[in-house]
Design a protein around this motif. Structure first.
Motif, PDB file in Angstrom:
ATOM      1  N   UNK A   1       0.821  -1.204   0.000  1.00 36.32           N
ATOM      2  CA  UNK A   1       0.000   0.000   0.000  1.00 36.32           C
ATOM      3  C   UNK A   1       0.855   1.254   0.000  1.00 36.32           C
ATOM      4  N   UNK A   2       0.289   2.299  -0.546  1.00 36.65           N
ATOM      5  CA  UNK A   2       0.872   3.637  -0.468  1.00 36.65           C
ATOM      6  C   UNK A   2      -0.266   4.640  -0.318  1.00 36.65           C
ATOM      7  N   UNK A   3       0.047   5.758   0.303  1.00 35.78           N
ATOM      8  CA  UNK A   3      -0.923   6.844   0.407  1.00 35.78           C
ATOM      9  C   UNK A   3      -0.322   8.101  -0.197  1.00 35.78           C
ATOM     10  N   UNK A   4      -0.909   8.562  -1.273  1.00 32.61           N
ATOM     11  CA  UNK A   4      -0.468   9.796  -1.895  1.00 32.61           C
ATOM     12  C   UNK A   4      -1.226  10.979  -1.298  1.00 32.61           C
ATOM     13  N   UNK A   5      -0.528  12.087  -1.179  1.00 33.24           N
ATOM     14  CA  UNK A   5      -1.137  13.328  -0.713  1.00 33.24           C
ATOM     15  C   UNK A   5      -0.916  14.415  -1.754  1.00 33.24           C
ATOM     16  N   UNK A   6      -1.836  15.338  -1.809  1.00 30.43           N
ATOM     17  CA  UNK A   6      -1.711  16.489  -2.703  1.00 30.43           C
ATOM     18  C   UNK A   6      -2.108  17.718  -1.896  1.00 30.43           C
ATOM     19  N   UNK A   7      -1.137  18.563  -1.629  1.00 24.22           N
ATOM     20  CA  UNK A   7      -1.370  19.779  -0.856  1.00 24.22           C
ATOM     21  C   UNK A   7      -1.648  20.932  -1.804  1.00 24.22           C
ATOM     22  N   UNK A   8      -2.709  21.667  -1.536  1.00 15.64           N
ATOM     23  CA  UNK A   8      -3.106  22.786  -2.388  1.00 15.64           C
ATOM     24  C   UNK A   8      -2.879  24.104  -1.669  1.00 15.64           C
ATOM     25  N   UNK A   9      -2.494  25.107  -2.423  1.00 18.36           N
ATOM     26  CA  UNK A   9      -2.365  26.462  -1.888  1.00 18.36           C
ATOM     27  C   UNK A   9      -2.882  27.435  -2.942  1.00 18.36           C
ATOM     28  N   UNK A  10      -3.231  28.630  -2.486  1.00 14.12           N
ATOM     29  CA  UNK A  10      -3.777  29.623  -3.397  1.00 14.12           C
ATOM     30  C   UNK A  10      -5.232  29.861  -3.089  1.00 14.12           C
ATOM     31  N   UNK A  11      -6.051  29.777  -4.089  1.00 11.88           N
ATOM     32  CA  UNK A  11      -7.481  29.999  -3.912  1.00 11.88           C
ATOM     33  C   UNK A  11      -8.104  28.945  -3.021  1.00 11.88           C
ATOM     34  N   UNK A  12      -9.281  29.225  -2.551  1.00 15.19           N
ATOM     35  CA  UNK A  12      -9.981  28.346  -1.627  1.00 15.19           C
ATOM     36  C   UNK A  12     -10.073  26.938  -2.183  1.00 15.19           C
ATOM     37  N   UNK A  13      -9.510  26.000  -1.451  1.00 16.46           N
ATOM     38  CA  UNK A  13      -9.423  24.614  -1.901  1.00 16.46           C
ATOM     39  C   UNK A  13     -10.801  24.030  -2.144  1.00 16.46           C
ATOM     40  N   UNK A  14     -11.750  24.386  -1.300  1.00 10.78           N
ATOM     41  CA  UNK A  14     -13.089  23.807  -1.428  1.00 10.78           C
ATOM     42  C   UNK A  14     -13.821  24.266  -2.686  1.00 10.78           C
ATOM     43  N   UNK A  15     -13.239  25.213  -3.426  1.00  5.41           N
ATOM     44  CA  UNK A  15     -13.828  25.666  -4.681  1.00  5.41           C
ATOM     45  C   UNK A  15     -13.550  24.698  -5.826  1.00  5.41           C
ATOM     46  N   UNK A  16     -12.657  23.740  -5.582  1.00  6.19           N
ATOM     47  CA  UNK A  16     -12.195  22.865  -6.650  1.00  6.19           C
ATOM     48  C   UNK A  16     -12.608  21.418  -6.415  1.00  6.19           C
ATOM     49  N   UNK A  17     -13.066  20.805  -7.498  1.00  2.66           N
ATOM     50  CA  UNK A  17     -13.143  19.353  -7.510  1.00  2.66           C
ATOM     51  C   UNK A  17     -11.749  18.839  -7.866  1.00  2.66           C
ATOM     52  N   UNK A  18     -11.405  17.668  -7.383  1.00  2.00           N
ATOM     53  CA  UNK A  18     -10.035  17.177  -7.516  1.00  2.00           C
ATOM     54  C   UNK A  18     -10.001  15.817  -8.200  1.00  2.00           C
ATOM     55  N   UNK A  19      -8.871  15.563  -8.837  1.00  2.00           N
ATOM     56  CA  UNK A  19      -8.711  14.273  -9.487  1.00  2.00           C
ATOM     57  C   UNK A  19      -7.279  13.789  -9.406  1.00  2.00           C
ATOM     58  N   UNK A  20      -7.115  12.500  -9.625  1.00  6.71           N
ATOM     59  CA  UNK A  20      -5.797  11.883  -9.755  1.00  6.71           C
ATOM     60  C   UNK A  20      -5.731  11.205 -11.125  1.00  6.71           C
ATOM     61  N   UNK A  21      -4.613  11.410 -11.798  1.00  8.18           N
ATOM     62  CA  UNK A  21      -4.331  10.767 -13.069  1.00  8.18           C
ATOM     63  C   UNK A  21      -2.954  10.120 -12.963  1.00  8.18           C
ATOM     64  N   UNK A  22      -2.666   9.215 -13.883  1.00 11.63           N
ATOM     65  CA  UNK A  22      -1.336   8.613 -13.904  1.00 11.63           C
ATOM     66  C   UNK A  22      -0.867   8.457 -15.337  1.00 11.63           C
ATOM     67  N   UNK A  23       0.436   8.408 -15.492  1.00 12.97           N
ATOM     68  CA  UNK A  23       1.016   8.330 -16.833  1.00 12.97           C
ATOM     69  C   UNK A  23       2.288   7.514 -16.806  1.00 12.97           C
ATOM     70  N   UNK A  24       2.488   6.721 -17.847  1.00 15.06           N
ATOM     71  CA  UNK A  24       3.725   5.998 -18.072  1.00 15.06           C
ATOM     72  C   UNK A  24       4.253   6.402 -19.441  1.00 15.06           C
ATOM     73  N   UNK A  25       5.521   6.085 -19.716  1.00 14.12           N
ATOM     74  CA  UNK A  25       6.058   6.427 -21.046  1.00 14.12           C
ATOM     75  C   UNK A  25       5.301   5.738 -22.187  1.00 14.12           C
ATOM     76  N   UNK A  26       4.685   4.594 -21.873  1.00 10.07           N
ATOM     77  CA  UNK A  26       4.014   3.825 -22.925  1.00 10.07           C
ATOM     78  C   UNK A  26       2.570   4.244 -23.139  1.00 10.07           C
ATOM     79  N   UNK A  27       1.981   4.931 -22.151  1.00 10.48           N
ATOM     80  CA  UNK A  27       0.550   5.239 -22.228  1.00 10.48           C
ATOM     81  C   UNK A  27       0.297   6.726 -22.098  1.00 10.48           C
ATOM     82  N   UNK A  28      -0.818   7.153 -22.625  1.00  7.30           N
ATOM     83  CA  UNK A  28      -1.265   8.527 -22.389  1.00  7.30           C
ATOM     84  C   UNK A  28      -1.775   8.629 -20.955  1.00  7.30           C
TER      85      UNK A  28
END
Length: 124
Positions: free
Chosen positions: A17-44
């Motif tokens: 297991x791993x737990x990734x975190x994403x810290x946001x700064x700037x405008x109000x965080x709750x104004x944004x919906x969030x997503x996670x994407x991933x990429x490898x050299x072989x795939x978009x």
């Protein structure tokens, strides 16, 4: 605008297991919906998971459903991706992204702001 910084990547054995975190700064965080994407050299870029502004609804790629969980803490301006039962095919650079509008959460083009990415490597 919002700035995003991912952390928590690393090398793990299959089944771990791993737990990734994403810290946001700037405008109000709750104004944004969030997503996670991933990429490898072989795939978009591949959609992984997304969460609405309030955290009331989540979305997952079929490949991670039941293994990954996205969550957010608007008080600490952070979104998380808990990854369990990791497989070698989960190896990728994982990116956190933010979108302002309630549009298609699965599409990378819906997101205006991106982090720098964090490497996840799963060994067999």
């Amino acid at each position: 605008q919002v700035q995003l910084v991912e952390s928590g990547g690393g090398l793990v054995q299959a089944g771990g297991s791993l737990r990734l975190s994403c810290a946001a700064s700037g405008r109000t965080f709750s104004s944004y919906a969030m997503g996670w994407f991933r990429q490898t050299p072989e795939k978009e870029s591949e959609f992984v998971a997304a969460i609405r502004r309030s955290g009331g609804r989540t979305y997952y790629a079929d490949s991670v459903k039941g293994r990954f969980t996205i969550s957010r803490d608007n008080a600490s301006n952070t979104v998380f991706l808990q990854m369990n039962s990791l497989k070698p095919e989960d190896t990728a650079v994982y990116y956190c992204a933010a979108r302002e509008w309630d549009v298609d959460p699965y599409r990378s083009g819906s997101y205006a702001y991106w982090g720098q990415g964090t490497q996840v490597t799963v060994s067999s």
